[in-house]
Each structure stands twice: as C-alpha cells, then as structure tokens.
Design a protein around this motif. Structure first.
Motif, PDB file in Angstrom:
ATOM      1  N   ALA A  21       0.860  -1.180   0.000  1.00 49.77           N
ATOM      2  CA  ALA A  21       0.000   0.000   0.000  1.00 49.77           C
ATOM      3  C   ALA A  21       0.902   1.238   0.000  1.00 49.77           C
ATOM      4  O   ALA A  21       1.382   1.681  -1.038  1.00 49.77           O
ATOM      5  N   ASN A  22       1.186   1.742   1.179  1.00 48.10           N
ATOM      6  CA  ASN A  22       2.074   2.909   1.272  1.00 48.10           C
ATOM      7  C   ASN A  22       3.546   2.526   1.269  1.00 48.10           C
ATOM      8  O   ASN A  22       4.414   3.374   1.117  1.00 48.10           O
ATOM      9  N   GLY A  23       3.805   1.255   1.495  1.00 47.58           N
ATOM     10  CA  GLY A  23       5.184   0.777   1.425  1.00 47.58           C
ATOM     11  C   GLY A  23       5.953   0.910   2.724  1.00 47.58           C
ATOM     12  O   GLY A  23       7.145   0.623   2.768  1.00 47.58           O
ATOM     13  N   GLU A  24       5.275   1.312   3.796  1.00 48.40           N
ATOM     14  CA  GLU A  24       5.993   1.489   5.071  1.00 48.40           C
ATOM     15  C   GLU A  24       6.546   0.164   5.581  1.00 48.40           C
ATOM     16  O   GLU A  24       7.684   0.080   6.041  1.00 48.40           O
ATOM     17  N   ALA A  25       5.717  -0.886   5.510  1.00 46.10           N
ATOM     18  CA  ALA A  25       6.158  -2.188   6.024  1.00 46.10           C
ATOM     19  C   ALA A  25       7.334  -2.713   5.197  1.00 46.10           C
ATOM     20  O   ALA A  25       8.348  -3.154   5.752  1.00 46.10           O
ATOM     21  N   ALA A  26       7.203  -2.636   3.858  1.00 44.20           N
ATOM     22  CA  ALA A  26       8.280  -3.140   2.994  1.00 44.20           C
ATOM     23  C   ALA A  26       9.549  -2.309   3.201  1.00 44.20           C
ATOM     24  O   ALA A  26      10.662  -2.835   3.215  1.00 44.20           O
ATOM     25  N   HIS A  27       9.378  -1.018   3.386  1.00 43.67           N
ATOM     26  CA  HIS A  27      10.514  -0.135   3.605  1.00 43.67           C
ATOM     27  C   HIS A  27      11.228  -0.499   4.898  1.00 43.67           C
ATOM     28  O   HIS A  27      12.463  -0.579   4.958  1.00 43.67           O
ATOM     29  N   GLY A  28      10.435  -0.743   5.957  1.00 42.35           N
ATOM     30  CA  GLY A  28      11.013  -1.169   7.239  1.00 42.35           C
ATOM     31  C   GLY A  28      11.733  -2.494   7.093  1.00 42.35           C
ATOM     32  O   GLY A  28      12.821  -2.700   7.639  1.00 42.35           O
ATOM     33  N   PRO A  40       1.367   4.964  -2.792  1.00 45.55           N
ATOM     34  CA  PRO A  40       2.746   5.327  -3.158  1.00 45.55           C
ATOM     35  C   PRO A  40       3.849   4.284  -2.925  1.00 45.55           C
ATOM     36  O   PRO A  40       5.006   4.542  -3.225  1.00 45.55           O
ATOM     37  N   GLY A  41       3.488   3.073  -2.439  1.00 34.83           N
ATOM     38  CA  GLY A  41       4.493   2.087  -2.058  1.00 34.83           C
ATOM     39  C   GLY A  41       5.482   1.716  -3.143  1.00 34.83           C
ATOM     40  O   GLY A  41       6.702   1.742  -2.932  1.00 34.83           O
ATOM     41  N   LYS A  66       6.441   3.169  -5.946  1.00 34.62           N
ATOM     42  CA  LYS A  66       7.358   4.217  -6.420  1.00 34.62           C
ATOM     43  C   LYS A  66       8.521   4.387  -5.442  1.00 34.62           C
ATOM     44  O   LYS A  66       9.682   4.469  -5.848  1.00 34.62           O
ATOM     45  N   ARG A  67       8.194   4.406  -4.144  1.00 38.91           N
ATOM     46  CA  ARG A  67       9.253   4.587  -3.133  1.00 38.91           C
ATOM     47  C   ARG A  67      10.302   3.487  -3.222  1.00 38.91           C
ATOM     48  O   ARG A  67      11.494   3.740  -3.162  1.00 38.91           O
ATOM     49  N   LEU A  68       9.824   2.234  -3.372  1.00 42.78           N
ATOM     50  CA  LEU A  68      10.766   1.105  -3.374  1.00 42.78           C
ATOM     51  C   LEU A  68      11.540   1.030  -4.681  1.00 42.78           C
ATOM     52  O   LEU A  68      12.737   0.731  -4.696  1.00 42.78           O
ATOM     53  N   GLN A  69      10.834   1.337  -5.779  1.00 44.88           N
ATOM     54  CA  GLN A  69      11.492   1.295  -7.084  1.00 44.88           C
ATOM     55  C   GLN A  69      12.538   2.400  -7.187  1.00 44.88           C
ATOM     56  O   GLN A  69      13.649   2.175  -7.667  1.00 44.88           O
ATOM     57  N   ASP A  70      12.185   3.576  -6.682  1.00 46.20           N
ATOM     58  CA  ASP A  70      13.131   4.694  -6.714  1.00 46.20           C
ATOM     59  C   ASP A  70      14.384   4.364  -5.906  1.00 46.20           C
ATOM     60  O   ASP A  70      15.469   4.835  -6.203  1.00 46.20           O
ATOM     61  N   ALA A  71      14.197   3.534  -4.884  1.00 49.28           N
ATOM     62  CA  ALA A  71      15.356   3.135  -4.059  1.00 49.28           C
ATOM     63  C   ALA A  71      16.145   1.999  -4.720  1.00 49.28           C
ATOM     64  O   ALA A  71      17.171   1.570  -4.198  1.00 49.28           O
ATOM     65  N   GLY A  72      15.648   1.491  -5.858  1.00 51.15           N
ATOM     66  CA  GLY A  72      16.416   0.526  -6.658  1.00 51.15           C
ATOM     67  C   GLY A  72      16.149  -0.942  -6.363  1.00 51.15           C
ATOM     68  O   GLY A  72      16.878  -1.816  -6.849  1.00 51.15           O
ATOM     69  N   TYR A  73      15.104  -1.244  -5.594  1.00 52.95           N
ATOM     70  CA  TYR A  73      14.838  -2.650  -5.275  1.00 52.95           C
ATOM     71  C   TYR A  73      14.036  -3.315  -6.386  1.00 52.95           C
ATOM     72  O   TYR A  73      13.066  -2.736  -6.876  1.00 52.95           O
ATOM     73  N   PRO A  74      14.416  -4.565  -6.782  1.00 50.99           N
ATOM     74  CA  PRO A  74      13.611  -5.290  -7.767  1.00 50.99           C
ATOM     75  C   PRO A  74      12.291  -5.730  -7.124  1.00 50.99           C
ATOM     76  O   PRO A  74      12.303  -6.427  -6.111  1.00 50.99           O
ATOM     77  N   ILE A  75      11.171  -5.279  -7.686  1.00 55.30           N
ATOM     78  CA  ILE A  75       9.888  -5.568  -7.054  1.00 55.30           C
ATOM     79  C   ILE A  75       8.915  -6.146  -8.081  1.00 55.30           C
ATOM     80  O   ILE A  75       8.809  -5.628  -9.190  1.00 55.30           O
ATOM     81  N   LYS A  76       8.257  -7.249  -7.691  1.00 53.93           N
ATOM     82  CA  LYS A  76       7.313  -7.906  -8.597  1.00 53.93           C
ATOM     83  C   LYS A  76       6.030  -8.207  -7.846  1.00 53.93           C
ATOM     84  O   LYS A  76       6.077  -8.695  -6.717  1.00 53.93           O
TER      85      LYS A  76
END
Ligand code: G4P
Length: 192
Positions: free
Chosen positions: A128-135, A160-161, A163-173
C-alpha cells in the motif's frame, strides 16, 4: 497471475477506494492450493535473484512467504512485531509507521538468523504505502544482508508504495496489480 486476479474478482470485496477485503482466501481463511501456486510463481519470478533466504512480516505475509520458501527450497524468516520475554537475545529492531492501523510498531528479528552472507527475498501480502516493505528492507540492510527482491501478492498501484521502493532501486514484482478501486469495483493494471 490470472488465477489470483480471478479470485480477487470473485471473492474479494472492495470496501472503499483503498481497502480490499481478502479474508476468504488470503489473510483469515487461507486457500492452500492458491498459496502453493503463488509460491511457485514467486519462485519462477525470482529464480535468478540469488536469494538465500525468504523473509516476511507476521502475520498475513506468512502463508505466501512459506509457500515461496518451500518452492525455492530456502529457509523462511518471520519478522516479528512484538517483543516477548523469550525474544531477548541480540535483536535488530526497526520502527514502522502504519497508516492503516495508526501508530508505530517495531519490526524485530534475532541477529543470528540473518547475516551479511544473506540475500533476502522479502514477500508480503499487500503493498500500500510501502511502510512495512521499507522497514523490512531497512532491517535486512541493518543486518548487513542484501535485498534479493520484493515479491508482493496484491499491489495497490494508486498508493505510493511501489514508487518509493522502485526509486530506491529494489527489484519488485507483484502478482496482481490493482490500478483502481471504489466500493464494489476492482480494476487491474494491464500486464506487459
Ligand atoms: P504499508 O505497509 O504499505 O505502508 O501499509 P499500511 O501500514 O497502511 O498497512 C499495512 C497493513 O495493512 C498490513 O497488515 C497489510 O496487510 C494491510 N493492508 C494494506 N492494504 C490492505 C487492503 O487493501 N486490504 C487488506 N485486507 N489489508 C490491507 P498488517 O498490519 O501487517 O497486519 P497483518 O494482517 O499482517 O497482521
């Protein structure tokens, strides 16, 4: 993943523009056959990631992450959200803000279960917002390990989840990417 999208359309309930109820197959009652297929799908998507370990956050990430770990023949690490008296060894803790539930919680793992030799595939039920994945990626990196990838069962692309993770360069599927929701309506992004 066609079968997942069909189940979301037949059994999922869009309660509003941003909450999808999936408790008949994903996070309360669990469709074991679907979980196995989700595990095989993630295993195929991340077969070249060099992952040495799968990780998730309790509780709803466990079923798809376990299926993935089984399909890849890797150990599964569960990031805990609560410290108990028996969780007192050398710990890594990362604070995470939850918009859905309000407030902040800690993601916790014992340092001995993750090290700098690891490449960790993080699997979760929702993005969702990407907070959990970011943590979770912060925790993996704090342990000195690398992120092999991020696999999400249901992504809500209008939040926004990604975009945040992709911008940080993580491969996400993601296996099902929802582009739009309103009460009773779910629309998916076209697959490339
Ligand atoms: P974020 O991590 O992406 O920033 O999201 P947020 O904090 O807002 O919400 C995370 C929690 O909300 C997760 O559960 C996640 O599974 C759940 N969630 C997010 N969007 C949806 C949705 O559309 N439908 C449902 N059913 N759940 C959603 P959690 O707090 O980690 O709880 P748990 O069930 O894993 O124990």
């Amino acid at each position: 993943m066609r079968k997942l999208k069909d189940i979301i359309l037949s059994e999922g309930i869009a309660l509003s523009g941003d909450i999808l109820l999936v408790d008949s197959f994903l996070n309360h009652q669990i469709d074991i056959t679907l979980m196995r297929e989700i595990g095989l799908e993630f295993a195929e998507l991340f077969k070249d990631s060099g992952a040495t370990r799968v990780a998730t956050i309790e509780s709803s990430g466990i079923a798809p992450a376990m299926a993935t770990a089984e399909a890849m023949g890797l150990p599964l690490l569960i990031m805990k959200k609560q410290i108990s008296s028996i969780l007192s060894e050398d710990l890594i803790q990362i604070p995470v803000v939850s918009y859905t539930k309000g407030g902040t919680y800690q993601l916790i793992v014992k340092r001995k279960f993750i090290g700098k030799e690891d490449r960790v595939l993080f699997i979760d039920d929702f993005l969702a917002n990407g907070e959990a994945a970011h943590g979770a990626v912060k925790l993996i990196e704090t342990a000195g390990a690398n992120v092999a990838g991020i696999g999400i069962v249901i992504e809500k692309a209008f939040q926004p989840g990604r975009k945040r993770l992709q911008d940080a360069g993580y491969p996400i599927k993601s296996l099902a990417t929802i582009s739009y929701m309103s009460e009773g309506v779910v629309e998916f992004e076209e697959e490339a």
